[in-house]
Scaffold this motif. Structure first.
Motif, PDB file in Angstrom:
ATOM      1  N   LEU A  54      47.418  25.610  22.266  1.00  0.00           N
ATOM      2  CA  LEU A  54      46.252  25.562  23.718  1.00  0.00           C
ATOM      3  C   LEU A  54      47.947  25.513  24.806  1.00  0.00           C
ATOM      4  CD1 LEU A  54      43.012  24.709  23.310  1.00  0.00           C
ATOM      5  CD2 LEU A  54      44.208  27.230  23.763  1.00  0.00           C
ATOM      6  N   GLY A  55      48.907  24.241  23.882  1.00  0.00           N
ATOM      7  CA  GLY A  55      49.621  23.619  25.126  1.00  0.00           C
ATOM      8  C   GLY A  55      49.097  22.564  25.868  1.00  0.00           C
ATOM      9  N   ILE A  56      48.592  21.959  25.221  1.00  0.00           N
ATOM     10  CA  ILE A  56      47.519  20.786  25.810  1.00  0.00           C
ATOM     11  C   ILE A  56      48.903  20.246  25.885  1.00  0.00           C
ATOM     12  CG2 ILE A  56      45.849  19.381  26.163  1.00  0.00           C
ATOM     13  CD1 ILE A  56      44.009  21.204  24.420  1.00  0.00           C
ATOM     14  N   PRO A  57      49.074  19.055  26.640  1.00  0.00           N
ATOM     15  CA  PRO A  57      50.763  18.158  26.517  1.00  0.00           C
ATOM     16  C   PRO A  57      50.566  16.639  26.042  1.00  0.00           C
ATOM     17  CG  PRO A  57      50.142  18.383  29.679  1.00  0.00           C
ATOM     18  CD  PRO A  57      48.638  19.504  28.703  1.00  0.00           C
ATOM     19  N   ASN A  58      49.232  16.620  26.153  1.00  0.00           N
ATOM     20  CA  ASN A  58      48.954  14.934  25.686  1.00  0.00           C
ATOM     21  C   ASN A  58      47.751  14.870  24.378  1.00  0.00           C
ATOM     22  OD1 ASN A  58      50.722  13.738  27.462  1.00  0.00           O
ATOM     23  ND2 ASN A  58      49.394  14.145  28.961  1.00  0.00           N
ATOM     24  N   ILE A  59      47.598  14.495  23.532  1.00  0.00           N
ATOM     25  CA  ILE A  59      46.721  14.288  22.376  1.00  0.00           C
ATOM     26  C   ILE A  59      46.848  12.150  22.547  1.00  0.00           C
ATOM     27  CG2 ILE A  59      47.673  16.232  21.608  1.00  0.00           C
ATOM     28  CD1 ILE A  59      48.923  14.343  18.591  1.00  0.00           C
ATOM     29  N   THR A  60      45.466  11.660  21.818  1.00  0.00           N
ATOM     30  CA  THR A  60      45.546  10.638  21.858  1.00  0.00           C
ATOM     31  C   THR A  60      44.479  10.132  21.007  1.00  0.00           C
ATOM     32  OG1 THR A  60      45.295   8.514  22.844  1.00  0.00           O
ATOM     33  CG2 THR A  60      43.853  10.132  23.772  1.00  0.00           C
ATOM     34  N   ASP A  61      44.546   8.909  20.182  1.00  0.00           N
ATOM     35  CA  ASP A  61      43.441   8.355  19.766  1.00  0.00           C
ATOM     36  C   ASP A  61      42.827   7.843  19.520  1.00  0.00           C
ATOM     37  OD1 ASP A  61      45.068   6.323  19.346  1.00  0.00           O
ATOM     38  OD2 ASP A  61      45.467   6.993  17.241  1.00  0.00           O
ATOM     39  N   ASP A  62      42.656   7.045  21.686  1.00  0.00           N
ATOM     40  CA  ASP A  62      42.294   6.261  22.050  1.00  0.00           C
ATOM     41  C   ASP A  62      41.143   6.655  23.642  1.00  0.00           C
ATOM     42  OD1 ASP A  62      40.982   4.301  23.051  1.00  0.00           O
ATOM     43  OD2 ASP A  62      43.464   3.265  23.984  1.00  0.00           O
ATOM     44  N   TYR A  63      40.746   7.411  23.361  1.00  0.00           N
ATOM     45  CA  TYR A  63      39.784   8.343  24.650  1.00  0.00           C
ATOM     46  C   TYR A  63      40.334   7.138  25.446  1.00  0.00           C
ATOM     47  CZ  TYR A  63      35.346   5.854  24.205  1.00  0.00           C
ATOM     48  OH  TYR A  63      33.926   4.588  23.802  1.00  0.00           O
ATOM     49  N   TYR A  64      40.105   5.684  25.211  1.00  0.00           N
ATOM     50  CA  TYR A  64      40.479   5.023  27.175  1.00  0.00           C
ATOM     51  C   TYR A  64      41.368   4.839  27.366  1.00  0.00           C
ATOM     52  CZ  TYR A  64      36.505   2.070  25.295  1.00  0.00           C
ATOM     53  OH  TYR A  64      35.329   1.172  25.161  1.00  0.00           O
ATOM     54  N   LYS A  65      42.706   5.769  26.737  1.00  0.00           N
ATOM     55  CA  LYS A  65      43.589   6.651  27.598  1.00  0.00           C
ATOM     56  C   LYS A  65      43.941   7.451  28.706  1.00  0.00           C
ATOM     57  CE  LYS A  65      47.609   4.410  24.654  1.00  0.00           C
ATOM     58  NZ  LYS A  65      47.787   5.124  23.554  1.00  0.00           N
ATOM     59  N   ILE A  66      42.459   8.200  28.409  1.00  0.00           N
ATOM     60  CA  ILE A  66      42.307   9.371  29.234  1.00  0.00           C
ATOM     61  C   ILE A  66      41.625   9.157  30.197  1.00  0.00           C
ATOM     62  CG2 ILE A  66      40.554  11.550  29.280  1.00  0.00           C
ATOM     63  CD1 ILE A  66      41.654  12.187  26.440  1.00  0.00           C
ATOM     64  N   LEU A  67      40.611   7.400  30.228  1.00  0.00           N
ATOM     65  CA  LEU A  67      39.834   7.325  31.477  1.00  0.00           C
ATOM     66  C   LEU A  67      40.397   6.636  32.159  1.00  0.00           C
ATOM     67  CD1 LEU A  67      36.706   5.899  29.687  1.00  0.00           C
ATOM     68  CD2 LEU A  67      37.013   8.217  29.929  1.00  0.00           C
TER      69      LEU A  67
ATOM     70  N   ASN B 195      46.350  19.806  16.596  1.00  0.00           N
ATOM     71  CA  ASN B 195      46.413  21.696  16.395  1.00  0.00           C
ATOM     72  C   ASN B 195      46.125  21.873  17.410  1.00  0.00           C
ATOM     73  OD1 ASN B 195      47.850  21.208  13.140  1.00  0.00           O
ATOM     74  ND2 ASN B 195      45.765  21.315  12.857  1.00  0.00           N
ATOM     75  N   CYS B 196      45.016  21.607  17.888  1.00  0.00           N
ATOM     76  CA  CYS B 196      44.110  22.241  19.171  1.00  0.00           C
ATOM     77  C   CYS B 196      45.713  22.580  19.988  1.00  0.00           C
ATOM     78  CB  CYS B 196      43.371  21.137  19.488  1.00  0.00           C
ATOM     79  SG  CYS B 196      42.508  22.135  21.004  1.00  0.00           S
ATOM     80  N   ALA B 197      45.931  20.944  20.534  1.00  0.00           N
ATOM     81  CA  ALA B 197      46.799  20.702  21.778  1.00  0.00           C
ATOM     82  C   ALA B 197      48.144  21.515  21.294  1.00  0.00           C
ATOM     83  CB  ALA B 197      47.283  19.262  21.360  1.00  0.00           C
ATOM     84  N   LYS B 198      48.400  22.221  19.998  1.00  0.00           N
ATOM     85  CA  LYS B 198      49.497  22.850  19.742  1.00  0.00           C
ATOM     86  C   LYS B 198      49.738  24.182  19.919  1.00  0.00           C
ATOM     87  CE  LYS B 198      52.642  24.652  16.057  1.00  0.00           C
ATOM     88  NZ  LYS B 198      52.935  24.934  14.291  1.00  0.00           N
TER      89      LYS B 198
END
Lengths: 344, 344, 344, 344
Positions: B52-65, B47-50
């Motif tokens: 604010l137009g944030i391109p990516n969401i993930t349920d695995d924070y390692y993907k961000i790291l 919901n937050c990404a939608k």
């Protein structure tokens, strides 16, 4: 019930003259009929009497004590004479208003209070700040339940500038000389007795004050028997003026006062809003309180009602000051009972 | 110097969403390109990404790291994960913004700080109140010499209402949970380290808090190495709203803030002047501070300048909280060095 | 009753972007699904859409008007297009939020209002200040009888700095451009219609404004049909910031607002108490009002209730501005009916 | 240069007693040596003399005028006697302080001023508000250039409650009786003469005031020759207390005063912040101004300097009141020159 109280003033210094002016001009139920001063300063009494139309002056205060017309005396002489004159006035059957402190020595205080009790006269001690309209209203709102159950009292009391070092040396120390007013205020608002005191003191204003064996800055925590916690913030110097703030915090809210400016103007420019300087002198800040305390004294005599600031109220802050000294020296929480036990 | 910083947020709870909104809408130099949340709460991230137009969401924070595009992460997950994620993010070479506290356990904090140091990345801890425009201006005026030599810092910090008892039980206690902000504020303004702490605590709000082993009301004295004295007045309940006041008192005057009302109207009648209720919620009271702290973080990365709230700044208030607990338990002044020595 | 309103924005300039952000982030009952801008400025719409996750952008606002998913439009384009787009949107059956003014030409305004009436859609005009929490509370307290019978409304409305001379020349004059907000505020608070207007105008800020045929300073008296007297104090330049004060005075007291500072600190020194600079920008001062007016619009559609600022509310201040011009030119009290009669 | 001025007071009513107290107690350079009152009210003079130690009382004010010891007189008798006593005192060579107004009749005023001029004595008119610390500071800051070029003066002057109808009938009307102070204040601050006046008056407080041929509420615009615009807002009733506000607005900012409360406390609860009631009585509100105006008079005599409120300053507000009456009756802007021409 008498319609008017005849009163004499002993001492025509700054505070004696203030009470004289208030009694004559602002307290219609009082007749100020005599003012005494030491022979060497009798001119002060003369000038005061002339301005205010006071019929009698004397350089012998016994004349006031033995004057049968006189119902009450206001003791405005130097502190070292208070206890003795209280005893004499009590014996003479006069009601007594006495400037604070009664004495720095608890034994002398007790002797004076005993004489008052024996004589059955009324004694009011001059803790004038209780009568300040701001602080009186804070008290009133606590009593009216406006802030619910009282939790904390916070007192900030900072003088514009320290007194001369020579005065500091004979002052009895910051707690006896300055904080004593705040001790009274805390008791007045808490409506309880102090159980223990913690003090953190420091010399921040003037190293000469430290060399004189005193401190000039303090942070004090008082724990009352009813569990209310009070704090007192003292400093002998406050560059922005006379800083006198009280806050009472309770379960339903808080009530506090704001410092008073010398005027009520605001200059608003691109640099912000600029309000007046704070008042800078205790006689100006507390002018109304001196009138109201004296009215209260006169009314208590006329109506034969309870005196608002009793001899005990004059004594306990002295014990608190002694406990504060001990806490400062021993860097620990001190029970008030430790001081009382020492006294026995 | 990069023109823009790519950032990912770990945690899409209340504070994560707040930082997301600020990064997208109010910090032009940041690109928020990813937000992570646990699988069970991934909908919050979606919901937050939608919105604010944030391109990516993930349920695995390692993907961000492990995302090479990403320069920095904001750790907004639960406290127990902070230290671990800091270590992982540091290893991944990401600059780190971490919500406070790093951890309640000093050993874990030290391990995390060590990893950050080794990696040479920047770490900012989320003590947002330093960035509040009122407190920042107080600091600024101290630094500008407007109040002369600093003597005292007075902090009143009272929450509108206590958290649920279940939260109290796991909170780490009032000093670790609530006062920690005030410890940071005192250090920030004093520009020195605490030497000793004295605490008078009490249960005045809710006896259940006492039964849970905590207190809800405290009066704290901090003595800094530069001799500045700070006091902190805490209460878990303030009926008139969120009470957040700071005063810095010095040789040339004082600077302080006033609480904020929900509006700026005055109703003046025969009963007096009636102003608005105080703000009642920390996200409202401190809204600006969250924007400014994140701007500061982004700017420090872009310009490769010093982080305004370092890992050490995150650690020391934890030591202060431990010392406060000890003072409360032992009813005496406690040196901060006592805690540090225990840690060795 | 729909749960959510689909809305499109026409115009992606400063005010369009502001409404977009509010609709997306702060009004959960609205779905902002499209934003239109002229081809030449389409990039502004694109950036805005990207940041806020708005699904559609278009350089042809007819796409919004013909989109069956869309319930309502917000017209944020330039003033000269307002009346025409209102007519088209009404025909397309869309509810309409339109920025003020509808038009400077009363005939065009009437045509637009007629189209709205015929179509049976809702039209809200963007007099946002009514929704400012301060002014809304003043209104609320009047309605609640807190000040008794209303006697006077006093509005001080001074801009930080005059707009460029080129803008002044096409602005329609101070009354149409600046005072129009104050005319609306006076009507809103008086809850009556103006009977007569007196204006004393002057050029005090910049002689170039006078040479452009306008004034930059005015003192206006409005007499309402319910006998309430309102005054408006305008100036194009206020060195201490954006000065926006309203006072309602009645038989039982008064209610007024204070200007807002950029922070809430006080520096107190021997020179007095120094508070923060005033806020200096209308988007900052009125930020909340823009959110609340849009919430009110969305709620009025969802609940099919009365629009809080109607087309008539948009029209009457224009008549007042024309009367003010006439009073200034003819140096006499002017009846609003004189303007209305001219229009027939 | 004399060290002290011997002064006599003519009239021992409310204002006479006030000046007596101030002269005796607060103005060391004055000797109040006599007080006169009519035979029927001589007791008032006797009581006052007794309290203040004034050596002489008389029921024949000629005794004061012929007393060679006396340098100056303060005329505090009823308005209808002012002009005559001024003439007699001037002939007797006494400096004159005269309560306002000199007279409602311009011809009588001129005759009195002529006598003063001929005798070469000083005449000060009792427009005390100029000496109020707030308004004096506003003036001071204008003179110091703090607000740049003066553009507007805004005066709000509302009495707590209207006087009795019987007084209204003989008062000379609201402009002569109440606004006259505000006319003086506007002139004082504008440092210029009024060119034209516009008045919108109304009866909002009490229809009996209307039936008595007067109004109780007014909004006045004054245009000064130096182009400054002043507004005066009057009302005979202000439920929240004595409302006395002045604002001076200029090119660099503004300066204004706030009303004074009876105390400085704030009660803060869940309902908001509640401050004290406003002061409610002119003698309380303006207490300091009466002292300062008399000091100024005494100092002007001792130092032979310019009187701060001259006979002309006493006369012009009367002309302004006449112009205001005309504007109210004729519902148009009235030039002050219209009144002056009528007078010739």
């Amino acid at each position: 019930m008498k319609a008017k109280i005849n009163i004499g003033i002993i001492g025509a210094g700054r505070i004696g003259k203030l009470h004289a002016e208030n009694l004559v001009l602002r307290i219609p139920k009082a007749n100020l009929i005599s003012i005494a001063e030491k022979p060497i300063q009798i001119e002060a009494a003369r000038n005061c009497a002339k301005k205010l139309g006071i019929p009698n002056i004397t350089d012998d205060y016994y004349k006031i004590l033995t004057d049968k017309e006189i119902d009450a005396v206001a003791i405005c002489s130097s502190t070292d004479t208070h206890a003795q004159i209280i005893i004499e006035a009590a014996k003479a059957g006069k009601h007594i208003f006495c400037e604070k402190p009664i004495d720095h020595d608890l034994a002398k205080v007790d002797k004076a209070l005993k004489a008052v009790k024996k004589a059955g006269v009324k004694l009011q001690v001059g803790f004038n700040r209780r009568f300040d309209p701001d602080f009186a209203r804070i008290k009133q709102r606590i009593l009216a339940g406006k802030i619910g159950d009282l939790r904390k009292i916070k007192i900030i009391s900072r003088d514009p500038a320290p007194p001369p070092i020579d005065y500091i040396k004979v002052s009895g120390g910051i707690f006896m000389d300055m904080t004593i007013h705040d001790f009274d205020m805390a008791r007045f608002l808490a409506d309880s007795e102090v159980d223990e005191i913690f003090v953190k003191g420091a010399v921040m204003v003037d190293p000469n004050i430290g060399q004189a064996g005193d401190i000039d800055t303090a942070e004090i925590i008082l724990v009352f028997k009813n569990r209310v916690i009070a704090t007192i913030d003292n400093c002998r110097q406050s560059a922005d003026g006379y800083d006198q703030r009280v806050e009472a915090f309770g379960s339903k809210g808080k009530v506090f006062n704001k410092n008073r400016g010398i005027d009520n103007t605001i200059l608003s420019s691109s640099k912000g809003e600029h309000a007046s300087e704070l008042q800078n002198f205790f006689l100006e800040r507390y002018a109304e309180s001196y009138i109201i305390e004296m009215q209260a004294f006169i009314n208590a005599i006329i109506n034969n009602t309870k005196i608002p600031v009793s001899g005990i109220d004059g004594k306990i802050p002295i014990i608190m000051a002694l406990a504060a000294q001990k806490s400062h020296q021993e860097k620990r929480m001190v029970k008030l009972s430790e001081i009382k036990e020492n006294m026995k």
